[in-house]
Write an enzyme that holds these catalytic residues in place. Structure first.
Site, PDB file in Angstrom:
ATOM      1  N   TRP A 159       0.849  -1.207   0.000  1.00  0.00           N
ATOM      2  CA  TRP A 159       0.000   0.000   0.000  1.00  0.00           C
ATOM      3  C   TRP A 159       0.878   1.247   0.000  1.00  0.00           C
ATOM      4  CZ3 TRP A 159      -4.671  -0.919  -1.399  1.00  0.00           C
ATOM      5  CH2 TRP A 159      -5.634   0.095  -1.373  1.00  0.00           C
ATOM      6  N   ASP A 172       0.315  10.964  -0.136  1.00  0.00           N
ATOM      7  CA  ASP A 172      -0.738  11.976  -0.090  1.00  0.00           C
ATOM      8  C   ASP A 172      -2.080  11.340   0.238  1.00  0.00           C
ATOM      9  OD1 ASP A 172      -1.005  10.604  -2.560  1.00  0.00           O
ATOM     10  OD2 ASP A 172      -2.106  12.291  -3.404  1.00  0.00           O
ATOM     11  N   GLU A 232      -3.208   8.532  -1.771  1.00  0.00           N
ATOM     12  CA  GLU A 232      -2.449   7.291  -1.596  1.00  0.00           C
ATOM     13  C   GLU A 232      -1.574   6.944  -2.791  1.00  0.00           C
ATOM     14  OE1 GLU A 232      -6.178   4.785  -0.615  1.00  0.00           O
ATOM     15  OE2 GLU A 232      -5.021   4.808   1.237  1.00  0.00           O
ATOM     16  N   GLU A 233      -1.178   7.947  -3.536  1.00  0.00           N
ATOM     17  CA  GLU A 233      -0.448   7.660  -4.768  1.00  0.00           C
ATOM     18  C   GLU A 233       0.941   8.266  -4.832  1.00  0.00           C
ATOM     19  OE1 GLU A 233      -3.314   9.326  -7.442  1.00  0.00           O
ATOM     20  OE2 GLU A 233      -4.233   7.379  -7.803  1.00  0.00           O
ATOM     21  N   GLU A 238     -18.402   6.761  -4.849  1.00  0.00           N
ATOM     22  CA  GLU A 238     -17.167   7.547  -4.803  1.00  0.00           C
ATOM     23  C   GLU A 238     -17.089   8.500  -5.993  1.00  0.00           C
ATOM     24  OE1 GLU A 238     -13.207   5.812  -6.021  1.00  0.00           O
ATOM     25  OE2 GLU A 238     -12.835   6.003  -3.865  1.00  0.00           O
TER      26      GLU A 238
HETATM   27  C1  NOJ Z   1      -5.963   2.762  -4.218  1.00  0.00           C
HETATM   28  C2  NOJ Z   1      -6.130   4.135  -3.633  1.00  0.00           C
HETATM   29  O1  NOJ Z   1      -7.120   4.088  -2.685  1.00  0.00           O
HETATM   30  C3  NOJ Z   1      -6.464   5.147  -4.719  1.00  0.00           C
HETATM   31  O2  NOJ Z   1      -6.534   6.416  -4.171  1.00  0.00           O
HETATM   32  C4  NOJ Z   1      -5.428   5.092  -5.775  1.00  0.00           C
HETATM   33  O3  NOJ Z   1      -5.781   5.974  -6.800  1.00  0.00           O
HETATM   34  C5  NOJ Z   1      -5.292   3.692  -6.311  1.00  0.00           C
HETATM   35  N1  NOJ Z   1      -4.997   2.758  -5.235  1.00  0.00           N
HETATM   36  C6  NOJ Z   1      -4.229   3.600  -7.396  1.00  0.00           C
HETATM   37  O4  NOJ Z   1      -2.946   3.842  -6.849  1.00  0.00           O
HETATM   38  C1  NOJ Z   2      -9.264   6.246  -2.127  1.00  0.00           C
HETATM   39  C2  NOJ Z   2      -9.032   7.671  -1.787  1.00  0.00           C
HETATM   40  O1  NOJ Z   2      -8.076   8.195  -2.668  1.00  0.00           O
HETATM   41  C3  NOJ Z   2      -8.564   7.807  -0.361  1.00  0.00           C
HETATM   42  O2  NOJ Z   2      -8.436   9.161  -0.035  1.00  0.00           O
HETATM   43  C4  NOJ Z   2      -9.525   7.149   0.583  1.00  0.00           C
HETATM   44  O3  NOJ Z   2      -9.012   7.197   1.883  1.00  0.00           O
HETATM   45  C5  NOJ Z   2      -9.795   5.719   0.195  1.00  0.00           C
HETATM   46  N1  NOJ Z   2     -10.136   5.608  -1.186  1.00  0.00           N
HETATM   47  C6  NOJ Z   2     -10.931   5.119   1.017  1.00  0.00           C
HETATM   48  O4  NOJ Z   2     -12.109   5.855   0.824  1.00  0.00           O
END
Ligand code: NOJ
Ligand code: NOJ
Length: 586
Positions: free
Chosen positions: A148, A202, A205-206, A433
């Site tokens: 992750w 960030d 999560e990327e 979402e």
């Molecule tokens: C899962 C994350 O929750 C999401 O924010 C991200 O865009 C994707 N992984 C791809 O990295």
């Molecule tokens: C992906 C989003 O980018 C992230 O900000 C969020 O925490 C997770 N999904 C779960 O909702």
């Protein structure tokens, strides 16, 4: 006529045809009706996703917030620290401001559960070695151990903010505050004070780097944390938090891009190529809104010239990005996503980003109304001009025609974002979402808890129900920024990379990754490892302390480069000392 219309504000849309009402009033009334209908739906959507009694909680433990009940594509049946803290901030505000007196047990269940999460060893570390930055957990309160984007350093700050808001309503001498909340908040704030200056992933999560949202919420948490620590008699912590808050506020200024007039959402981010225009910064503005701080730009208050210029730049970046937005006037609200280069589930508008665009403007309206004037500066002029073409630099008191016209235009613009959410939400008011960039149909995770909460905070801001002040008023930015005495970029750690790799004659193993010291992912400048203990290859490099390191080994044979398979390898350096990674070629 007026009295009649006002009395029936909540009546049917047919009323919109009553003669004598302006189009402004008709639109307002239609949105009022939507909000009245949607509010209980969104609230039920939030509560359904909270264990142990939520109707869609998928078996989550007591106080655990699932991000969404979606089990596949994507699997969101996890508890993210960020999502759960933002959701509970809404519930805490509702409870402490008397809008929902039933939430006390839920809030305490969440606090208890978060206290247990803090203690779980996880891939980011233990409670004392960086584990508080772990972004998500399993809903049975065990660690999620898969790959992750970790750590994510906004979580502890957001959690502290929510807990402090609740604690403030009880008072510093309450035994639940001293005995339960303070020990948890202390851990989070000590973490923030130590790591605010370290890179991390960030909120999306990327990107590993520094994130505007993360720095903004860290600054806020440290600031209110200092006050809280003082109230609890811990002057040592109060002073540490104050010092690091000032440093974080100083650093926050560095995201501003003066030429293009927006906050670059991701900096220090290695090789990721993006404009930096991102709903990240709009979310930062609403989640650090302080109703007593006026239009202060240093803390990026919603009505500050910087935050308004940024709002325009971010919203405009989506105008040509989504087919859904085509044909909309430059002054009209549009669907807003995370950032225009996004490709996650196709890279679509997000409900929570679109409601955030509305919420920032409602917050701004609240403050203008409170201070009785609007200031237009060279920085914010273009924001105002898009809505009111004769806008000019100056200050307009609430008695002026300009003030009346501008506030009406901003309100209409803000309402337009909510009308988009209304138009493209799922049946029965369901908020997923994302919604399709081409036809607006709901996509990705269904019933996203954060989407429901985000709609409610926007509705509340529209009704002038705003969060409590956190101390943003009257702050000064230090003249020179210090990186802080914590585990931040001040120190380095000697890291030894060891990898077992069999090679053919003439072939060598190299290292590169996301730090300058390891060649910033450039295979041409990658570092050659020593083969003196073949088949183990090794090298020792000084890397920044308390920092997430991403790396890979590569092979080179006569100019031919072979990279290891995905994903990138990663670890977080300790705050000091040395560190060794032992790998096998992949
Ligand atoms: C899962 C994350 O929750 C999401 O924010 C991200 O865009 C994707 N992984 C791809 O990295
Ligand atoms: C992906 C989003 O980018 C992230 O900000 C969020 O925490 C997770 N999904 C779960 O909702």
């Amino acid at each position: 006529m007026r009295v009649f219309a006002t009395a029936l504000t909540f009546a049917t849309a047919a009323l919109a045809l009553v003669p004598g009402r302006s189009s402004f009033e008709r639109r307002q009334s239609a949105l009022d009706t939507y909000i009245t209908t949607q509010t209980p739906i969104s609230k039920a959507g939030v509560l359904a996703n909270i264990g142990a009694d939520g109707s869609k909680d998928q078996g989550a433990k007591s106080g655990v917030v699932i991000a969404s009940p979606s089990k596949t594509d994507p699997d969101y049946v996890y508890c993210w620290t960020r999502d759960s803290a933002l959701v509970f901030k809404l519930l805490v505000d509702q409870y402490t401001q008397g809008r929902d007196t039933t939430l006390n047990t839920q809030i305490r269940n969440w606090i208890a559960s978060q206290g247990r999460f803090q203690q779980i060893s996880n891939p980011s570390g233990t409670v004392s070695t960086g584990g508080l930055g772990e972004p998500k957990f399993n809903i049975d309160e065990t660690a999620f151990t898969g790959a992750w984007g970790r750590p994510q350093r906004d979580g502890p700050a957001l959690r502290a903010t929510t807990m402090i808001t609740y604690a403030n309503s009880l008072g510093a001498s309450d035994s639940y505050v001293t005995g339960t909340i303070w020990p948890l908040v202390k851990l989070d704030l000590d973490y923030v004070a130590q790591y605010w200056n370290s890179t991390g992933f960030d909120l999306w999560e990327e990107v590993s780097g520094s994130s505007f949202f993360t720095t903004a919420v860290q600054h806020r948490a440290l600031r209110e944390g200092a006050k809280f620590a003082t109230a609890l008699g811990d002057s040592t912590r109060a002073s540490t938090y104050t010092t690091q808050a000032a440093n974080a506020l100083c650093f926050l200024q560095s995201y501003w891009n003066p030429t293009s007039k927006y906050a670059s959402s991701n900096v220090n981010g290695g090789s990721v190529v993006r404009s930096g225009l991102d709903a990240n910064s709009i979310l930062a503005s609403i989640h650090t809104f302080d109703p007593n701080a006026g239009c202060d730009a240093a803390t990026f208050q919603p009505c500050s010239d910087k935050a308004l210029a940024n709002h325009k730049a971010v919203v405009d970046s989506f105008r040509a990005t989504y087919a859904l937005n085509s044909g909309k006037a430059a002054s009209a609200a549009v669907a807003v996503g995370r950032y225009k280069e996004d490709s996650y589930y196709g890279g679509n508008p997000w409900y929570l980003a679109t409601t955030a665009a509305a919420e920032q403007l409602y917050d701004a309206l609240y403050t203008w109304n409170k201070q009785g004037s609007i200031a237009i500066t060279a920085t914010s002029l273009d924001f105002f001009k898009q809505l009111y073409s004769s806008a000019a630099v100056g200050t307009y008191a609430s008695s002026t025609t300009q003030y009346t016209a501008i506030t009406a235009a901003v309100k209409t613009y803000a309402d337009g974002f909510l009308a988009i959410v209304q138009q493209y939400q799922g049946s029965g008011g369901a908020l997923a979402e994302q919604f399709s960039r081409s036809n607006g149909s709901p996509l990705s995770a269904a019933d996203l808890t954060w989407s429901y909460a985000a709609s409610l905070t926007a509705f509340e801001a529209r009704a002038s129900k705003v969060p409590a002040s956190w101390g943003a008023s009257g702050l000064t930015v230090p003249a020179t920024c210090s990186t802080g005495g914590g585990g931040g970029s001040g120190g380095t750690v000697a890291v030894t990379f060891r990898v077992t790799a069999t090679t053919v004659f003439g072939e060598n193993i190299y290292l590169t990754g996301n730090q300058a010291a390891i060649a910033n992912w450039d295979p041409n400048s990658a570092l050659l490892l020593s083969s003196s203990s073949y088949p183990t290859w090794s090298i020792t490099v000084n890397l920044p302390a308390s920092t997430n390191i991403q790396y890979k080994y590569i092979r080179k044979n006569n100019g031919a480069v072979t990279w290891e398979s995905d994903p990138n390898r990663s670890f977080t350096t300790p705050a000091s000392g040395s560190y060794t990674v032992n790998d096998s070629w992949r």
